[in-house]
Design an enzyme around this catalytic site. Structure first.
Site, PDB file in Angstrom:
ATOM      1  N   CYS A  32       0.930  -8.292  -3.429  1.00 45.62           N
ATOM      2  CA  CYS A  32       0.683  -6.421  -3.739  1.00 45.62           C
ATOM      3  C   CYS A  32       1.181  -5.946  -2.410  1.00 45.62           C
ATOM      4  O   CYS A  32       1.807  -5.116  -3.012  1.00 45.62           O
ATOM      5  CB  CYS A  32      -0.935  -6.927  -4.627  1.00 45.62           C
ATOM      6  N   HIS A  62      -4.052   0.156  -1.623  1.00 43.60           N
ATOM      7  CA  HIS A  62      -3.800  -1.583  -1.116  1.00 43.60           C
ATOM      8  C   HIS A  62      -2.990  -1.065   0.492  1.00 43.60           C
ATOM      9  O   HIS A  62      -2.545  -2.956   1.132  1.00 43.60           O
ATOM     10  CB  HIS A  62      -3.444  -2.200  -1.853  1.00 43.60           C
TER      11      HIS A  62
END
Length: 531
Positions: free
Chosen positions: A131, A184
């Site tokens: 990710c 993130h």
């Protein structure tokens, strides 16, 4: 509780905006018309007023504007067309095989399939294996290690504060910029998206809703995918609804309110685990007798329905004709790979093709002929591509650091000549302090035809695959193609040798308490547990 946003556009009238801006800038209306400056253009002034109108009126006025009937006689259409809006949708842990368009026999994705058929489809498009690395490389236009992102936790998900992103450049050039969903790339204040040129922020923390790890990577306490607390421009809002619906709805409200060109970044945390899915969507796959896969596919179908509603909004408002729409995912598949992986080996978290090859659709109204583009492309190509299409100049100090290529010609013409290139993948995630030991652990380097892969705990275990005849990477041809192996191995060693100065997070000191927890309890002290 989150509520809808109102129209922010001015209604003082087209000529009021033009004349006011022209007087302020000290230019005549006629000279402003002819200037092609990205930062100050007559069209951007007019678009502020046009975008404040309703859907049908906006379409009519945009048509007149593109017809070039304004002051001073005819002006070439290319000069006065407004800068494009940019909408990027990136989903989490959805693989190349998790689309009906790509042959999945079970999951239903009619809206994404339709978007794909209308788009340029980059069929050999690659990202990073997990990710945060993908998000960093996407935004910075270069390999994620160069900006310090070597993991998804442990402060090693933080994007170097010195890194320049294409969002920085778009925002400086006058774009409104918004992010909705997953960030993130650092949960501490200096790393948050509002400090990285996003002017509208509607996000959860960490790598997923409800996640919390030692150190800084964590979400608001007690969050789930249903009615999560979302950080909106520095304050938490207690929402009502399913997370994916919330992110798309908020993005739609925000786009509707923008008076000029915008960049919207919709980054869902679905279908990432934990598999929390609205019951109505899970029930659609009850016949599988596999609750995990039913939830996974249900989460994807929910994303698809949201894409359908968003595309309808774009058509009704006339935004679809001058908005570059990109759909992609952040790494290889997870919950569906055992059923269908489009013939690829590997999944998320691996250096195999199935860990990095993902869908990428790009559509800009009717500008590009829809169809497949088979050239070897990657996430970091979007930096030079989007800035070019937006007419934004990349500073030389930034341009020399980019590893991506401008795809503009490829988007226009499938037969565009494409020089052979190499792409490096490294899963990262090594134990702290063991960078050199991990040099050959779970990595690959590939060019247009061959892929050199090393898997294991660090020893050199190169295997070579001819993707032209063996796309499933089943037959090692290293002994037959020793020159190719040597060439790619040398290229990998050279690449690795350039890395040390970029690994800025390897010895990072974690904060004593998770930032999202601290901010949440400051806002809602009555919910803080007793120590």
């Amino acid at each position: 509780m989150i509520t809808g946003s109102g129209q922010q556009g001015t209604r003082e009238g087209l000529w009021g905006i033009i004349s006011k801006r022209s007087r302020t800038e000290g230019r005549s209306i006629h000279s402003a018309l002819l200037m092609r400056s990205v930062k100050v253009s007559l069209v951007d002034m007019a678009v502020q007023w046009i975008n404040a109108m309703g859907g049908s009126m906006r379409w009519f006025l945009s048509l007149m504007l593109s017809g070039v009937w304004l002051i001073g006689g005819a002006v070439h259409a290319e000069t006065v067309l407004p800068r494009p809006n940019i909408l990027l949708i990136i989903t989490d842990d959805q693989g190349y095989g998790d689309l009906g368009l790509h042959g999945n026999p079970t999951v239903r994705t009619p809206h994404l399939d339709a978007l794909g058929r209308q788009s340029v489809r980059l069929t050999n498009f690659h990202v990073s294996p997990t990710c945060a690395p993908t998000r960093c490389a996407l935004l910075t236009g270069r390999h994620e290690f160069r900006s310090g992102v070597t993991h998804t936790i442990q402060e090693r998900e933080r994007m170097d504060l010195r890194a320049t992103t294409y969002v920085n450049l778009l925002q400086k050039a006058g774009y409104s910029t918004g992010i909705f969903g997953k960030w993130h790339l650092g949960d501490q204040a200096p790393y948050q998206p509002d400090q990285r040129s996003f002017t509208e922020v509607f996000i959860h923390g960490a790598g997923g809703i409800g996640q919390t790890y030692p150190g800084s990577c964590g979400d608001a306490p007690g969050n789930t995918y249903f009615s999560p607390a979302i950080r909106h421009n520095g304050k938490f809002v207690k929402t009502k609804g399913y997370c994916t619906d919330l992110f798309f709805d908020q993005a739609t409200r925000w786009m509707k309110a923008q008076p000029g060109p915008f960049y919207a970044h919709i980054s869902t945390n679905a279908p990432h685990q934990p598999l929390q899915c609205p019951e109505e969507y899970e029930h659609r796959y009850a016949h599988l007798n596999d609750p995990a896969r039913a939830k996974y596919y249900g989460m994807i179908e929910n994303i698809d329905d949201n894409v359908g509603r968003l595309m309808m909004f774009m058509r009704e408002t006339g935004l679809d004709q001058n908005t570059i729409i990109i759909f992609m995912t952040d790494n290889g598949g997870t919950g569906g790979v055992k059923e269908f992986n489009a013939g690829m080996r590997g999944a998320k978290g691996s250096p195999w093709e199935g860990g990095t090859r993902v869908p990428c659709f790009i559509r800009w109204g009717q500008k590009y002929p829809a169809g497949d583009r088979t050239q070897l492309t990657a996430h970091h190509d979007l930096f030079p591509t989007l800035t070019h299409l937006a007419g934004v100049t990349i500073p030389e100090a930034v341009a020399v650091q980019l590893e991506g290529r401008d795809l503009s010609d490829v988007l226009q013409n499938a037969e565009t000549p494409w020089e052979n290139r190499t792409l490096v993948t490294h899963v990262g995630r090594w134990p702290q302090g063991q960078v050199e030991q991990a040099k050959y652990a779970n990595c690959s380097i590939r060019d247009e035809r061959y892929s050199l892969v090393s898997v294991g705990k660090g020893a050199v275990k190169w295997q070579l695959f001819d993707l032209q005849v063996d796309p499933g990477q089943m037959t090692d041809v290293a002994s037959q193609q020793s020159e190719v192996k040597a060439r790619l191995e040398a290229a990998y060693d050279q690449w690795w040798g350039t890395l040390p100065t970029g690994l800025v997070n390897e010895d990072a000191t974690p904060p004593a308490e998770n930032p999202f927890h601290v901010w949440y309890w400051e806002q809602f002290p009555e919910e803080r547990p007793n120590k």
